[in-house]
Design a protein around this motif. Structure first.
Motif, short mmCIF file in Angstrom:
data_model
loop_
_atom_site.label_atom_id
_atom_site.label_comp_id
_atom_site.label_asym_id
_atom_site.label_seq_id
_atom_site.Cartn_x
_atom_site.Cartn_y
_atom_site.Cartn_z
N VAL A 97 -9.58 -7.29 9.08
CA VAL A 97 -9.23 -8.70 9.31
C VAL A 97 -10.50 -9.54 9.40
CG1 VAL A 97 -8.23 -10.31 10.99
CG2 VAL A 97 -6.99 -8.23 10.37
N ASP A 98 -11.49 -9.07 10.14
CA ASP A 98 -12.74 -9.83 10.27
C ASP A 98 -13.43 -9.99 8.92
OD1 ASP A 98 -12.29 -10.13 12.98
OD2 ASP A 98 -13.60 -8.46 13.55
N LYS A 99 -13.46 -8.93 8.12
CA LYS A 99 -14.08 -8.99 6.80
C LYS A 99 -13.32 -9.98 5.91
CE LYS A 99 -15.57 -6.12 2.95
NZ LYS A 99 -16.83 -6.81 2.83
N ILE B 184 -12.54 8.17 -1.40
CA ILE B 184 -11.66 7.34 -0.58
C ILE B 184 -11.48 7.92 0.83
CG2 ILE B 184 -9.46 8.36 -1.28
CD1 ILE B 184 -10.13 4.62 -0.79
N ALA B 185 -11.68 9.23 0.98
CA ALA B 185 -11.54 9.86 2.29
C ALA B 185 -12.60 9.36 3.28
CB ALA B 185 -11.62 11.37 2.16
N ASP B 186 -13.69 8.82 2.77
CA ASP B 186 -14.75 8.30 3.63
C ASP B 186 -14.45 6.89 4.13
OD1 ASP B 186 -16.20 10.63 3.21
OD2 ASP B 186 -17.39 9.77 1.58
N TYR B 187 -13.40 6.28 3.63
CA TYR B 187 -13.06 4.90 3.99
C TYR B 187 -11.99 4.88 5.07
CZ TYR B 187 -11.95 -0.06 3.39
OH TYR B 187 -11.75 -1.40 3.60
N ASN B 188 -12.37 4.50 6.28
CA ASN B 188 -11.42 4.48 7.39
C ASN B 188 -11.74 3.33 8.35
OD1 ASN B 188 -9.32 5.28 9.01
ND2 ASN B 188 -10.52 6.80 10.11
N PRO B 189 -11.61 2.09 7.89
CA PRO B 189 -11.94 0.95 8.76
C PRO B 189 -10.82 0.70 9.77
CG PRO B 189 -11.02 0.15 6.74
CD PRO B 189 -11.13 1.65 6.59
N SER B 190 -11.18 0.06 10.86
CA SER B 190 -10.15 -0.36 11.81
C SER B 190 -9.45 -1.60 11.25
CB SER B 190 -10.77 -0.68 13.17
OG SER B 190 -11.53 -1.87 13.10
N ILE B 191 -8.29 -1.87 11.76
CA ILE B 191 -7.54 -3.05 11.33
C ILE B 191 -8.33 -4.31 11.67
CG2 ILE B 191 -5.45 -4.41 11.77
CD1 ILE B 191 -4.02 -1.64 12.06
N GLU B 192 -8.98 -4.31 12.82
CA GLU B 192 -9.78 -5.46 13.24
C GLU B 192 -10.94 -5.69 12.28
OE1 GLU B 192 -8.79 -2.97 15.21
OE2 GLU B 192 -7.55 -3.95 16.73
N PHE C 45 -6.72 -0.36 2.55
CA PHE C 45 -6.61 0.95 1.91
C PHE C 45 -7.77 1.29 0.97
CE2 PHE C 45 -2.37 -0.72 2.77
CZ PHE C 45 -1.94 0.23 3.68
N TYR C 46 -8.44 0.28 0.45
CA TYR C 46 -9.53 0.49 -0.51
C TYR C 46 -10.72 -0.38 -0.14
CZ TYR C 46 -5.77 2.43 -3.30
OH TYR C 46 -4.70 3.17 -3.73
N PRO C 47 -11.94 0.18 -0.19
CA PRO C 47 -13.12 -0.65 0.10
C PRO C 47 -13.36 -1.65 -1.01
CG PRO C 47 -13.79 1.56 -0.58
CD PRO C 47 -12.29 1.56 -0.48
N GLU C 48 -14.11 -2.68 -0.68
CA GLU C 48 -14.48 -3.67 -1.67
C GLU C 48 -15.23 -2.98 -2.81
OE1 GLU C 48 -16.38 -8.07 -1.28
OE2 GLU C 48 -17.36 -6.47 -0.19
N GLU D 80 -1.86 -8.16 13.96
CA GLU D 80 -0.48 -7.64 14.09
C GLU D 80 0.14 -7.43 12.70
OE1 GLU D 80 1.05 -6.47 16.82
OE2 GLU D 80 -0.93 -6.85 17.70
N LEU D 81 -0.10 -8.35 11.80
CA LEU D 81 0.38 -8.23 10.43
C LEU D 81 -0.26 -7.01 9.77
CD1 LEU D 81 2.23 -9.61 8.40
CD2 LEU D 81 0.33 -11.09 7.80
N GLY D 82 -1.56 -6.82 10.00
CA GLY D 82 -2.27 -5.66 9.46
C GLY D 82 -1.70 -4.35 9.97
N LYS D 83 -1.33 -4.31 11.22
CA LYS D 83 -0.72 -3.09 11.79
C LYS D 83 0.58 -2.75 11.06
CE LYS D 83 -2.68 -3.60 16.39
NZ LYS D 83 -2.42 -3.90 17.81
N LYS D 84 1.37 -3.76 10.75
CA LYS D 84 2.62 -3.53 10.03
C LYS D 84 2.34 -3.07 8.60
CE LYS D 84 5.18 -6.98 12.67
NZ LYS D 84 5.85 -8.27 12.63
N ILE D 85 1.32 -3.62 7.96
CA ILE D 85 0.97 -3.23 6.59
C ILE D 85 0.52 -1.78 6.57
CG2 ILE D 85 -0.72 -3.59 4.74
CD1 ILE D 85 -0.56 -6.63 5.45
N VAL D 86 -0.35 -1.40 7.49
CA VAL D 86 -0.88 -0.04 7.52
C VAL D 86 0.22 0.97 7.86
CG1 VAL D 86 -2.47 1.49 8.76
CG2 VAL D 86 -3.24 -0.76 8.01
N ALA D 87 1.16 0.60 8.70
CA ALA D 87 2.26 1.50 9.07
C ALA D 87 3.19 1.76 7.89
CB ALA D 87 3.04 0.92 10.24
#
Length: 78
Positions: free
Chosen positions: A67-69, A56-64, A44-47, A8-15
Motif C-alpha cells: 500500500v505504501d509503495k 517469485i518465492a523471494d517476494y513476500n511484502p507485507s500488505i502495508e 503478488f508480483y514485484p515491480e 483492509e482492501l489489500g487484505k481482502k485481495i490477498v485472501a
C-alpha cells in the motif's frame, strides 16, 4: 481512500476469498485509488517482474509495504 482503507482492501485481495467477479471488483477499487500503474498486482508480483530471471518465492511484502509503495508512486515528468 485512506491508507487504512487500502490496507483492509489489500487484505481482502490477498485472501482471494469470493467469486472471481468480486475479486476483480476489489482489484479495480484498489487500482483506482492509488497512483501506481501496477496497483494491486504488487501484492503478488514485484515491480518489473520477469518470470525468466526472478524467483517469485523471494517476494513476500507485507500488505502495508505494498500500500505504501502504491501510494508513493510518482510518474516521471518529461
Amino acid at each position: 481512500m485512506k491508507r487504512e482503507e487500502l490496507i483492509e482492501l489489500g487484505k481482502k485481495i490477498v485472501a482471494c476469498e469470493g467469486a472471481e467477479e468480486e475479486i476483480d471488483l476489489l482489484y479495480e477499487e484498489f487500482n483506482k485509488n492509488v497512483p501506481d500503474p501496477d496497483g494491486a498486482n504488487l501484492f503478488f508480483y514485484p515491480e518489473n517482474y520477469n518470470a525468466r530471471k526472478d524467483n517469485i518465492a523471494d517476494y513476500n511484502p507485507s500488505i502495508e509495504d505494498v500500500v505504501d509503495k502504491a501510494l508513493a508512486y510518482k510518474a516521471i515528468q518529461l
